[in-house]
Design a protein around this motif. Sequence first.
Motif, PDB file in Angstrom:
ATOM      1  N   LEU A  82       0.825  -1.203   0.000  1.00 44.50           N
ATOM      2  CA  LEU A  82       0.000   0.000   0.000  1.00 44.50           C
ATOM      3  C   LEU A  82       0.860   1.255   0.000  1.00 44.50           C
ATOM      4  CD1 LEU A  82      -2.690  -0.916   2.683  1.00 44.50           C
ATOM      5  CD2 LEU A  82      -3.040  -0.739   0.220  1.00 44.50           C
ATOM      6  N   THR A  83       0.530   2.187  -0.885  1.00 45.76           N
ATOM      7  CA  THR A  83       1.113   3.523  -0.859  1.00 45.76           C
ATOM      8  C   THR A  83      -0.047   4.486  -0.672  1.00 45.76           C
ATOM      9  OG1 THR A  83       2.949   2.906  -2.304  1.00 45.76           O
ATOM     10  CG2 THR A  83       2.423   5.253  -2.145  1.00 45.76           C
ATOM     11  N   LEU A  84       0.000   5.228   0.429  1.00 50.54           N
ATOM     12  CA  LEU A  84      -1.080   6.149   0.791  1.00 50.54           C
ATOM     13  C   LEU A  84      -0.590   7.579   0.590  1.00 50.54           C
ATOM     14  CD1 LEU A  84      -2.043   4.394   4.168  1.00 50.54           C
ATOM     15  CD2 LEU A  84      -2.877   3.874   1.876  1.00 50.54           C
ATOM     16  N   ILE A  85      -1.291   8.328  -0.248  1.00 52.53           N
ATOM     17  CA  ILE A  85      -0.948   9.722  -0.533  1.00 52.53           C
ATOM     18  C   ILE A  85      -1.966  10.609   0.182  1.00 52.53           C
ATOM     19  CG2 ILE A  85      -0.666  11.481  -2.328  1.00 52.53           C
ATOM     20  CD1 ILE A  85       1.377   9.213  -2.580  1.00 52.53           C
ATOM     21  N   GLU A  86      -1.509  11.353   1.178  1.00 52.15           N
ATOM     22  CA  GLU A  86      -2.401  12.200   1.972  1.00 52.15           C
ATOM     23  C   GLU A  86      -1.826  13.609   2.037  1.00 52.15           C
ATOM     24  OE1 GLU A  86      -5.219  13.858   3.720  1.00 52.15           O
ATOM     25  OE2 GLU A  86      -5.522  11.699   3.465  1.00 52.15           O
ATOM     26  N   SER A  87      -2.652  14.612   1.778  1.00 51.22           N
ATOM     27  CA  SER A  87      -2.176  15.998   1.792  1.00 51.22           C
ATOM     28  C   SER A  87      -2.406  16.699   3.131  1.00 51.22           C
ATOM     29  CB  SER A  87      -2.848  16.802   0.679  1.00 51.22           C
ATOM     30  OG  SER A  87      -4.235  16.922   0.937  1.00 51.22           O
ATOM     31  N   SER A  88      -3.203  16.119   3.989  1.00 50.40           N
ATOM     32  CA  SER A  88      -3.521  16.772   5.260  1.00 50.40           C
ATOM     33  C   SER A  88      -2.607  16.281   6.382  1.00 50.40           C
ATOM     34  CB  SER A  88      -4.978  16.497   5.646  1.00 50.40           C
ATOM     35  OG  SER A  88      -5.227  17.003   6.943  1.00 50.40           O
ATOM     36  N   ALA A  89      -1.891  17.215   6.977  1.00 49.80           N
ATOM     37  CA  ALA A  89      -1.021  16.889   8.109  1.00 49.80           C
ATOM     38  C   ALA A  89      -1.824  16.292   9.263  1.00 49.80           C
ATOM     39  CB  ALA A  89      -0.285  18.143   8.571  1.00 49.80           C
ATOM     40  N   ASP A  90      -3.119  16.605   9.306  1.00 51.33           N
ATOM     41  CA  ASP A  90      -3.969  16.110  10.381  1.00 51.33           C
ATOM     42  C   ASP A  90      -4.100  14.590  10.373  1.00 51.33           C
ATOM     43  OD1 ASP A  90      -4.832  18.743  11.412  1.00 51.33           O
ATOM     44  OD2 ASP A  90      -5.810  18.904   9.455  1.00 51.33           O
ATOM     45  N   PHE A  91      -3.883  13.955   9.226  1.00 51.77           N
ATOM     46  CA  PHE A  91      -4.100  12.505   9.119  1.00 51.77           C
ATOM     47  C   PHE A  91      -2.827  11.684   8.946  1.00 51.77           C
ATOM     48  CE2 PHE A  91      -8.153  14.291   7.376  1.00 51.77           C
ATOM     49  CZ  PHE A  91      -8.903  14.030   8.518  1.00 51.77           C
ATOM     50  N   ILE A  92      -1.700  12.307   8.671  1.00 54.34           N
ATOM     51  CA  ILE A  92      -0.460  11.560   8.430  1.00 54.34           C
ATOM     52  C   ILE A  92      -0.092  10.682   9.619  1.00 54.34           C
ATOM     53  CG2 ILE A  92       2.042  11.802   8.065  1.00 54.34           C
ATOM     54  CD1 ILE A  92       0.377  12.195   5.555  1.00 54.34           C
ATOM     55  N   GLY A  93      -0.037  11.237  10.802  1.00 54.78           N
ATOM     56  CA  GLY A  93       0.325  10.462  11.998  1.00 54.78           C
ATOM     57  C   GLY A  93      -0.652   9.335  12.258  1.00 54.78           C
ATOM     58  N   LEU A  94      -1.930   9.615  12.075  1.00 53.67           N
ATOM     59  CA  LEU A  94      -2.963   8.597  12.271  1.00 53.67           C
ATOM     60  C   LEU A  94      -2.760   7.436  11.295  1.00 53.67           C
ATOM     61  CD1 LEU A  94      -5.723   7.845  13.639  1.00 53.67           C
ATOM     62  CD2 LEU A  94      -6.812   9.005  11.719  1.00 53.67           C
ATOM     63  N   LEU A  95      -2.509   7.748  10.029  1.00 55.05           N
ATOM     64  CA  LEU A  95      -2.287   6.707   9.022  1.00 55.05           C
ATOM     65  C   LEU A  95      -1.021   5.905   9.325  1.00 55.05           C
ATOM     66  CD1 LEU A  95      -3.228   8.797   5.871  1.00 55.05           C
ATOM     67  CD2 LEU A  95      -4.521   6.842   6.778  1.00 55.05           C
ATOM     68  N   GLN A  96       0.047   6.583   9.724  1.00 57.89           N
ATOM     69  CA  GLN A  96       1.291   5.885  10.050  1.00 57.89           C
ATOM     70  C   GLN A  96       1.108   4.960  11.251  1.00 57.89           C
ATOM     71  OE1 GLN A  96       3.739   9.407  10.369  1.00 57.89           O
ATOM     72  NE2 GLN A  96       4.659   9.031   8.355  1.00 57.89           N
ATOM     73  N   MET A  97       0.309   5.386  12.212  1.00 56.38           N
ATOM     74  CA  MET A  97       0.053   4.557  13.387  1.00 56.38           C
ATOM     75  C   MET A  97      -0.828   3.360  13.030  1.00 56.38           C
ATOM     76  SD  MET A  97      -1.836   5.618  16.948  1.00 56.38           S
ATOM     77  CE  MET A  97      -3.432   5.722  16.156  1.00 56.38           C
ATOM     78  N   ARG A  98      -1.872   3.585  12.262  1.00 56.00           N
ATOM     79  CA  ARG A  98      -2.803   2.505  11.921  1.00 56.00           C
ATOM     80  C   ARG A  98      -2.232   1.518  10.915  1.00 56.00           C
ATOM     81  NH1 ARG A  98      -8.721   5.506  11.547  1.00 56.00           N
ATOM     82  NH2 ARG A  98      -8.906   5.824  13.800  1.00 56.00           N
ATOM     83  N   PHE A  99      -1.364   1.991  10.024  1.00 52.78           N
ATOM     84  CA  PHE A  99      -0.840   1.156   8.946  1.00 52.78           C
ATOM     85  C   PHE A  99       0.684   1.274   8.887  1.00 52.78           C
ATOM     86  CE2 PHE A  99      -4.957   3.108   7.764  1.00 52.78           C
ATOM     87  CZ  PHE A  99      -5.754   1.983   7.911  1.00 52.78           C
ATOM     88  N   PRO A 100       1.376   0.774   9.921  1.00 50.41           N
ATOM     89  CA  PRO A 100       2.827   0.962  10.008  1.00 50.41           C
ATOM     90  C   PRO A 100       3.620   0.295   8.879  1.00 50.41           C
ATOM     91  CG  PRO A 100       2.071  -0.594  11.669  1.00 50.41           C
ATOM     92  CD  PRO A 100       0.845  -0.008  11.031  1.00 50.41           C
ATOM     93  N   GLY A 101       3.053  -0.690   8.216  1.00 56.83           N
ATOM     94  CA  GLY A 101       3.749  -1.362   7.130  1.00 56.83           C
ATOM     95  C   GLY A 101       3.537  -0.718   5.776  1.00 56.83           C
ATOM     96  N   ALA A 102       2.636   0.257   5.697  1.00 56.65           N
ATOM     97  CA  ALA A 102       2.337   0.934   4.426  1.00 56.65           C
ATOM     98  C   ALA A 102       3.304   2.098   4.211  1.00 56.65           C
ATOM     99  CB  ALA A 102       0.905   1.458   4.430  1.00 56.65           C
ATOM    100  N   ARG A 103       3.480   2.471   2.967  1.00 60.37           N
ATOM    101  CA  ARG A 103       4.244   3.672   2.636  1.00 60.37           C
ATOM    102  C   ARG A 103       3.249   4.826   2.671  1.00 60.37           C
ATOM    103  NH1 ARG A 103       7.608   4.063  -2.905  1.00 60.37           N
ATOM    104  NH2 ARG A 103       6.096   2.436  -3.315  1.00 60.37           N
ATOM    105  N   VAL A 104       3.455   5.772   3.589  1.00 61.69           N
ATOM    106  CA  VAL A 104       2.561   6.921   3.738  1.00 61.69           C
ATOM    107  C   VAL A 104       3.335   8.163   3.313  1.00 61.69           C
ATOM    108  CG1 VAL A 104       1.153   8.278   5.333  1.00 61.69           C
ATOM    109  CG2 VAL A 104       1.354   5.802   5.657  1.00 61.69           C
TER     110      VAL A 104
END
Length: 167
Positions: A82-104
């Motif tokens: 998974l490669t997750l492209i997110e523009s909002s700083a509000d969600f980057i940490g949340l995505l990294q925590m929930r999906f530690p094996g994905a490229r965020v």
Amino acid sequence: NGYRPPNRKTRGVAMSHDFFSLLLAWVSPPRRIRAIAPSSAALGELITREITAQTGSVLELGPGTGVFTYELLKRGVQQKDLTLIESSADFIGLLQMRFPGARVLWMDASRLDSVEALDDTQFGAVVSGLPLLNMSQRKVMAILAGAFARLRPGGATHLGSGWRRNS
């Protein structure tokens, strides 16, 4: 694949947290967030229905709180794919925590063509939760061009208006 879906007890807590996280991001200036509530699990299931573990790597544009991402994992896609492209700083940490094996990646999806980290990557599918109808035509065209350029032959996209195959 290391994925454990939220159980009934924690799912409601996570959904409440996601709603309030999204609402806070929405009211924070500048209003980069266009949705006032996270996508539903039913929409996530619909958007990801044609993706399986055999799809290979998946590019997700605008994952937000990860509703579509959870559905991809339920369908057998590995976090490493998974490669997750997110523009909002509000969600980057949340995505990294929930999906530690994905490229965020914290970036604007309209800049996909200029990302060195993705230079050689070809995706089996591109999924988007972005509100394309609320964006300028120029930005939408940049997003579409970047997404299709990263799609391998025979790959599929779901960018909000139905599945398309790349030939």
